[in-house]
Each structure stands twice: as C-alpha cells, then as structure tokens.
Design an enzyme around this catalytic site. Sequence first.
Site, PDB file in Angstrom:
ATOM      1  N   VAL A 176       0.863  -1.179   0.000  1.00  0.00           N
ATOM      2  CA  VAL A 176       0.000   0.000   0.000  1.00  0.00           C
ATOM      3  C   VAL A 176       0.896   1.224   0.000  1.00  0.00           C
ATOM      4  O   VAL A 176       2.079   1.145   0.319  1.00  0.00           O
ATOM      5  CB  VAL A 176      -0.976   0.006   1.199  1.00  0.00           C
ATOM      6  CG1 VAL A 176      -2.018  -1.096   1.059  1.00  0.00           C
ATOM      7  CG2 VAL A 176      -0.249  -0.119   2.515  1.00  0.00           C
ATOM      8  N   SER A 177       0.312   2.355  -0.358  1.00  0.00           N
ATOM      9  CA  SER A 177       1.110   3.556  -0.591  1.00  0.00           C
ATOM     10  C   SER A 177       1.500   4.336   0.658  1.00  0.00           C
ATOM     11  O   SER A 177       2.364   5.204   0.584  1.00  0.00           O
ATOM     12  CB  SER A 177       0.368   4.492  -1.544  1.00  0.00           C
ATOM     13  OG  SER A 177       0.223   3.859  -2.793  1.00  0.00           O
TER      14      SER A 177
END
Length: 64
Positions: A11-12
Amino acid sequence: MAGQIVAYVRVSSVDQNTDRQTFEGVHVDKVFTDKCSGGTRNRPALTEMLDYVREGDTIVCHSI
C-alpha cells in the site's frame, strides 16, 4: 516437493489498510508487506521476499 505460495502486498502509506488485498480460496504460506509510496524503489519487504523464494515457489500479488 511442492513449492510455497508466497504473497506480496503493498500500500502507498502507513495509514492505508491492507485488508482489501486478500487471497480468498488460496492457501498462502507467507506474506510480505510494504507500506510505502509507489514513487520509491526502497521496498524492504519486496527485497526480503525475493531473497526468500526458491525455485518451485509461486508468488501472488492482489493487484499491480
């Protein structure tokens, strides 16, 4: 001997949740998770996973 099923999840940001990236119906032996921007190449869990897997293993990723 059959290889392992190894998953990579990214995930970012640390605030994002990885729950969306599930592997329903697939028995995953080990999961490696990075929480970092797509703009960086520094992905410690990806490096660790690549060092971990062996011939015969299968890598799964929910989405690229």
